[in-house]
Design a protein around this motif. Structure first.
Motif, PDB file in Angstrom:
ATOM      1  N   ARG A  66       1.702 -19.597  34.768  1.00 48.87           N
ATOM      2  CA  ARG A  66       1.231 -19.793  35.948  1.00 48.87           C
ATOM      3  C   ARG A  66       0.453 -18.490  36.391  1.00 48.87           C
ATOM      4  NH1 ARG A  66       3.741 -24.140  39.556  1.00 48.87           N
ATOM      5  NH2 ARG A  66       2.698 -22.760  41.066  1.00 48.87           N
ATOM      6  N   ILE A  67       1.016 -17.358  35.964  1.00 48.03           N
ATOM      7  CA  ILE A  67       0.711 -16.188  36.510  1.00 48.03           C
ATOM      8  C   ILE A  67      -0.949 -16.031  35.739  1.00 48.03           C
ATOM      9  CG2 ILE A  67       0.867 -13.674  36.165  1.00 48.03           C
ATOM     10  CD1 ILE A  67       4.004 -13.827  36.413  1.00 48.03           C
ATOM     11  N   ILE A  68      -0.993 -16.009  34.495  1.00 41.65           N
ATOM     12  CA  ILE A  68      -2.208 -16.296  34.144  1.00 41.65           C
ATOM     13  C   ILE A  68      -3.234 -17.093  34.608  1.00 41.65           C
ATOM     14  CG2 ILE A  68      -3.299 -16.815  31.621  1.00 41.65           C
ATOM     15  CD1 ILE A  68      -2.356 -14.005  31.701  1.00 41.65           C
ATOM     16  N   HIS A  69      -2.843 -18.405  34.775  1.00 40.01           N
ATOM     17  CA  HIS A  69      -3.723 -19.409  35.401  1.00 40.01           C
ATOM     18  C   HIS A  69      -4.164 -18.795  36.675  1.00 40.01           C
ATOM     19  CE1 HIS A  69      -5.731 -23.171  36.342  1.00 40.01           C
ATOM     20  NE2 HIS A  69      -4.931 -23.222  37.459  1.00 40.01           N
ATOM     21  N   ALA A  70      -3.354 -18.221  37.551  1.00 36.78           N
ATOM     22  CA  ALA A  70      -3.692 -17.548  38.922  1.00 36.78           C
ATOM     23  C   ALA A  70      -4.660 -16.361  38.686  1.00 36.78           C
ATOM     24  CB  ALA A  70      -2.633 -17.220  39.607  1.00 36.78           C
ATOM     25  N   ALA A  71      -4.500 -15.865  37.686  1.00 35.91           N
ATOM     26  CA  ALA A  71      -5.162 -14.235  37.272  1.00 35.91           C
ATOM     27  C   ALA A  71      -6.572 -14.749  37.100  1.00 35.91           C
ATOM     28  CB  ALA A  71      -4.666 -13.812  36.204  1.00 35.91           C
ATOM     29  N   ILE A  72      -6.910 -16.056  36.264  1.00 33.79           N
ATOM     30  CA  ILE A  72      -8.231 -16.271  35.887  1.00 33.79           C
ATOM     31  C   ILE A  72      -9.060 -16.816  36.970  1.00 33.79           C
ATOM     32  CG2 ILE A  72      -9.285 -18.555  34.667  1.00 33.79           C
ATOM     33  CD1 ILE A  72      -7.841 -17.852  32.243  1.00 33.79           C
ATOM     34  N   LEU A  73      -8.093 -17.601  38.102  1.00 36.73           N
ATOM     35  CA  LEU A  73      -8.839 -18.176  39.232  1.00 36.73           C
ATOM     36  C   LEU A  73      -9.297 -17.157  40.214  1.00 36.73           C
ATOM     37  CD1 LEU A  73      -6.526 -21.232  39.973  1.00 36.73           C
ATOM     38  CD2 LEU A  73      -8.762 -21.239  38.987  1.00 36.73           C
ATOM     39  N   SER A  74      -8.373 -16.047  40.111  1.00 40.00           N
ATOM     40  CA  SER A  74      -8.747 -14.921  40.845  1.00 40.00           C
ATOM     41  C   SER A  74      -9.827 -14.187  40.561  1.00 40.00           C
ATOM     42  CB  SER A  74      -7.681 -13.988  41.353  1.00 40.00           C
ATOM     43  OG  SER A  74      -6.536 -14.777  41.797  1.00 40.00           O
ATOM     44  N   THR A  75     -10.041 -13.864  39.306  1.00 44.05           N
ATOM     45  CA  THR A  75     -11.128 -12.891  38.869  1.00 44.05           C
ATOM     46  C   THR A  75     -12.389 -13.628  38.298  1.00 44.05           C
ATOM     47  OG1 THR A  75     -10.091 -12.991  36.679  1.00 44.05           O
ATOM     48  CG2 THR A  75      -9.119 -11.137  38.069  1.00 44.05           C
ATOM     49  N   GLY A  76     -12.127 -14.881  38.206  1.00 46.65           N
ATOM     50  CA  GLY A  76     -13.569 -15.371  37.507  1.00 46.65           C
ATOM     51  C   GLY A  76     -13.749 -14.967  36.120  1.00 46.65           C
ATOM     52  N   ALA A  77     -12.487 -14.714  35.493  1.00 48.15           N
ATOM     53  CA  ALA A  77     -12.579 -14.724  33.956  1.00 48.15           C
ATOM     54  C   ALA A  77     -12.472 -15.769  33.189  1.00 48.15           C
ATOM     55  CB  ALA A  77     -11.432 -13.518  33.472  1.00 48.15           C
ATOM     56  N   MET A  78     -13.199 -15.766  31.876  1.00 42.43           N
ATOM     57  CA  MET A  78     -13.205 -16.770  30.819  1.00 42.43           C
ATOM     58  C   MET A  78     -11.774 -17.097  30.118  1.00 42.43           C
ATOM     59  SD  MET A  78     -16.976 -16.986  29.468  1.00 42.43           S
ATOM     60  CE  MET A  78     -16.867 -18.377  28.594  1.00 42.43           C
ATOM     61  N   SER A  79     -11.087 -15.972  30.236  1.00 42.64           N
ATOM     62  CA  SER A  79      -9.836 -15.961  29.479  1.00 42.64           C
ATOM     63  C   SER A  79      -8.842 -14.839  29.783  1.00 42.64           C
ATOM     64  CB  SER A  79     -10.283 -16.053  27.912  1.00 42.64           C
ATOM     65  OG  SER A  79     -10.681 -14.638  27.426  1.00 42.64           O
ATOM     66  N   ALA A  80      -7.549 -14.863  29.643  1.00 42.96           N
ATOM     67  CA  ALA A  80      -6.705 -14.091  29.943  1.00 42.96           C
ATOM     68  C   ALA A  80      -5.512 -14.046  29.290  1.00 42.96           C
ATOM     69  CB  ALA A  80      -6.445 -14.117  31.388  1.00 42.96           C
ATOM     70  N   CYS A  81      -4.566 -12.913  28.907  1.00 40.16           N
ATOM     71  CA  CYS A  81      -3.584 -13.029  28.241  1.00 40.16           C
ATOM     72  C   CYS A  81      -2.591 -12.114  28.895  1.00 40.16           C
ATOM     73  CB  CYS A  81      -3.790 -12.713  26.719  1.00 40.16           C
ATOM     74  SG  CYS A  81      -2.282 -13.296  25.838  1.00 40.16           S
ATOM     75  N   ILE A  82      -1.163 -12.432  28.926  1.00 35.26           N
ATOM     76  CA  ILE A  82      -0.246 -11.287  29.260  1.00 35.26           C
ATOM     77  C   ILE A  82       0.848 -11.214  28.256  1.00 35.26           C
ATOM     78  CG2 ILE A  82       1.309 -12.996  30.277  1.00 35.26           C
ATOM     79  CD1 ILE A  82       1.517 -10.947  32.561  1.00 35.26           C
ATOM     80  N   PHE A  83       0.799  -9.902  27.787  1.00 35.88           N
ATOM     81  CA  PHE A  83       1.867  -9.408  26.853  1.00 35.88           C
ATOM     82  C   PHE A  83       2.888  -8.793  27.131  1.00 35.88           C
ATOM     83  CE2 PHE A  83      -2.483  -9.425  25.387  1.00 35.88           C
ATOM     84  CZ  PHE A  83      -2.729  -9.767  23.896  1.00 35.88           C
ATOM     85  N   GLU A  84       4.298  -9.291  26.916  1.00 31.42           N
ATOM     86  CA  GLU A  84       5.463  -8.961  27.478  1.00 31.42           C
ATOM     87  C   GLU A  84       6.076  -7.891  26.599  1.00 31.42           C
ATOM     88  OE1 GLU A  84       9.377 -10.996  29.276  1.00 31.42           O
ATOM     89  OE2 GLU A  84       8.553 -11.707  27.545  1.00 31.42           O
ATOM     90  N   LYS A  85       6.572  -7.098  27.423  1.00 28.12           N
ATOM     91  CA  LYS A  85       7.321  -6.068  26.658  1.00 28.12           C
ATOM     92  C   LYS A  85       8.750  -6.504  26.075  1.00 28.12           C
ATOM     93  CE  LYS A  85       9.555  -1.459  26.978  1.00 28.12           C
ATOM     94  NZ  LYS A  85       9.816  -0.187  27.963  1.00 28.12           N
ATOM     95  N   ARG A  86       9.161  -6.160  24.900  1.00 28.42           N
ATOM     96  CA  ARG A  86      10.252  -6.679  24.428  1.00 28.42           C
ATOM     97  C   ARG A  86      11.328  -5.780  24.356  1.00 28.42           C
ATOM     98  NH1 ARG A  86      10.046 -12.152  22.530  1.00 28.42           N
ATOM     99  NH2 ARG A  86       8.164 -13.155  23.778  1.00 28.42           N
ATOM    100  N   PRO A  87      12.726  -6.131  24.052  1.00 23.98           N
ATOM    101  CA  PRO A  87      13.798  -5.015  23.858  1.00 23.98           C
ATOM    102  C   PRO A  87      13.241  -4.042  22.830  1.00 23.98           C
ATOM    103  CG  PRO A  87      14.767  -7.325  24.501  1.00 23.98           C
ATOM    104  CD  PRO A  87      13.256  -7.591  23.884  1.00 23.98           C
ATOM    105  N   ASP A  88      12.760  -4.386  21.661  1.00 23.82           N
ATOM    106  CA  ASP A  88      12.482  -3.605  20.659  1.00 23.82           C
ATOM    107  C   ASP A  88      11.202  -2.676  20.929  1.00 23.82           C
ATOM    108  OD1 ASP A  88      10.467  -5.310  20.570  1.00 23.82           O
ATOM    109  OD2 ASP A  88      10.675  -5.828  18.396  1.00 23.82           O
TER     110      ASP A  88
END
Length: 478
Positions: A66-88
């Motif tokens: 949902r965050i990614i979808h909101a980011a695309i709507l807000s910025t007018g970008a064609m694509s977006a991705c979010i990379f989460e930091k893992r414990p390692d």
């Protein structure tokens, strides 16, 4: 005359130039105001979407989507991705929308093997992880600073693919932080209008990433509180159930009086006491202690009590009862857990007590002799803890011990939470102090003995908290 006319014209031109500059300045200010207002509105709408994403709760991946979808709507970008930091300390794509280009070169021969290009890209992004400092994503994660590459096709840092639809024209990568701690990295690519991202877009994405950090933190805090509330409810329920397992009344007897106390170190514990009539002439008494505390200990103790009640009906020897319990439970118990237990059968007719002890604290016997002398002695018997060794070894060590239990005598069974209670100096209450306390209280009732022991332990420990479950039961012969 001509010079005067020229002077007037120049003056008017100068005034017009000043007016034009002021008008342009006002126009620029209005445009800046409009841009700021638009950016403010975008951030407000984005925050609204974040609240909705957090409110859905439970599914972390769905929240990031949902965050990614909101980011695309807000910025007018064609694509977006979010990379989460893992414990390692690596970064992994957790949510993607649009044809977001993979951040590593793709083998040419595999792109046609999946049903759709979108599915292919999602699988690539969610399967790969990136180290800190690796590629654009890793660089932003390591530095903690956002990055704008307006013309990505001229920047060697940007991975480009042969497929034109996966080529990056412009990209913004921003760290998602909360109080300086990295949570994820947000990346948006290729504005829909075909132009490059601007400094205004860059500022907007930085603001959105900041809101994402706050939203994710709030979501984590909310989920933690929800889980804590659920756990508290489960523990409260388990505590209530455990309370039901303790006897509410003791078997009626003209010769014997009972008193008991059980306080877990946490809401639920691994201690148990039980008193039950075997028939009209005999009464069973047990005190047990499971290694460890908490829910797992309480469950194991409930199983132990069920077995105790069951096998006490089949055997009239305490050692045989404990052997049967060990045989029934040893194979299914965790290797790091065991149960110490002392089980006594009181014969009202013969006025004798038969005791077996499986690795438990030694019972204390308050013995009033015929000449009036009083002795407090530990009742010794061999035995290893339930679940510690297999039946063939356990059965060789366990034994019954019989004592006379006459008028004015008393018997005290307890767990190590009594003797191992400590004061502020770290000194234990000890079996020696407990023996001394029983010697002074033995003339009283069973309740006097229990109350006196608790008072003595409390006075000794002072304000030091209770580190272990504390259980004791006193039996007094009238």
């Amino acid at each position: 005359m001509m010079s005067f006319f020229i002077g007037v014209v120049l003056g008017l031109l100068g005034m017009w130039a000043v007016y034009a500059r002021q008008r342009r300045k006002r126009t620029l200010i209005e445009e800046e105001k409009q841009l700021l207002q638009q950016e403010k509105q975008i951030v407000v709408e984005f925050m609204h979407n974040m609240v909705e994403a957090v409110a859905t709760g439970g599914d972390r991946q769905a929240m990031f989507q949902r965050i990614i979808h909101a980011a695309i709507l807000s910025t007018g970008a064609m694509s977006a991705c979010i990379f989460e930091k893992r414990p390692d300390n690596t970064l992994k794509g957790i949510a993607v929308e649009g044809l977001f280009p993979p951040q590593r070169k793709l083998p040419d021969e595999i792109s046609s093997k999946l049903a759709t290009r979108t599915q292919f890209l999602e699988n690539i992004l969610k399967a790969e992880s990136y180290k800190m400092g690796e590629g654009l994503i890793g660089q932003v994660a390591k530095s903690g600073r956002a990055l704008l590459i307006a013309d990505a096709q001229k920047d060697p840092r940007v991975i480009q693919h042969k497929d034109r639809s996966l080529q990056i024209r412009s990209i913004i990568v921003a760290p998602v932080l909360f109080q300086g701690e990295l949570i994820a990295v947000l990346a948006v690519t290729n504005p829909v209008d075909g132009l490059s991202f601007t400094e205004t877009d860059f500022s907007l994405v930085e603001s959105l990433a900041e809101q994402v950090g706050l939203a994710v933190h709030n979501s984590d805090a909310m989920q933690l509180q929800i889980e804590k509330n659920k756990l508290d409810l489960d523990i409260e329920l388990a505590s209530n159930i455990q309370g039901l397992l303790l006897p509410k009344a003791f078997p009626p007897s003209e010769k014997l009086a009972f008193a008991a106390h059980c306080t877990p170190a946490q809401k639920i514990g691994g201690d148990l006491y039980d008193v039950f009539a075997l028939n009209s002439k005999t009464i069973g008494v047990a005190v047990a202690d499971v290694s460890g505390k908490g829910i797992s200990a309480s469950i194991l103790m409930a199983i132990c009590q069920t077995n105790l009640r069951h096998f006490s009906k089949l055997h009239r020897s305490p050692s045989k009862v404990l052997s049967a319990i060990n045989a029934a439970m040893s194979e299914s118990m965790r290797k790091d857990m065991f149960i110490t237990i002392v089980y006594a059968i009181i014969d009202l007719e013969t006025e004798k007590v038969t005791i077996a002890r499986a690795g438990h604290e030694l019972p204390l016997f308050y013995d009033t002799q015929e000449d009036g002398r009083v002795e407090v002695i530990p009742v010794r018997s061999q035995g290893m803890a339930v679940g510690m060794v297999p039946p063939e070894i356990f059965d060789l060590t366990i034994q019954d011990t019989e004592i006379e239990f006459g008028v004015k005598d008393a018997l005290l069974l307890y767990t190590d939470g009594v003797t191992e209670s400590v004061n502020a100096e770290g000194e234990e209450y000890s079996g020696k102090r407990l023996t001394h306390t029983l010697r002074n209280l033995g003339e009283g009732t069973a309740q006097d003995i229990v109350d006196g022991v608790l008072e003595g332990v409390g006075r000794f420990c002072g304000d030091v908290g209770q580190p272990d479950d504390l259980t004791l039961i006193a039996i007094k012969h009238a």
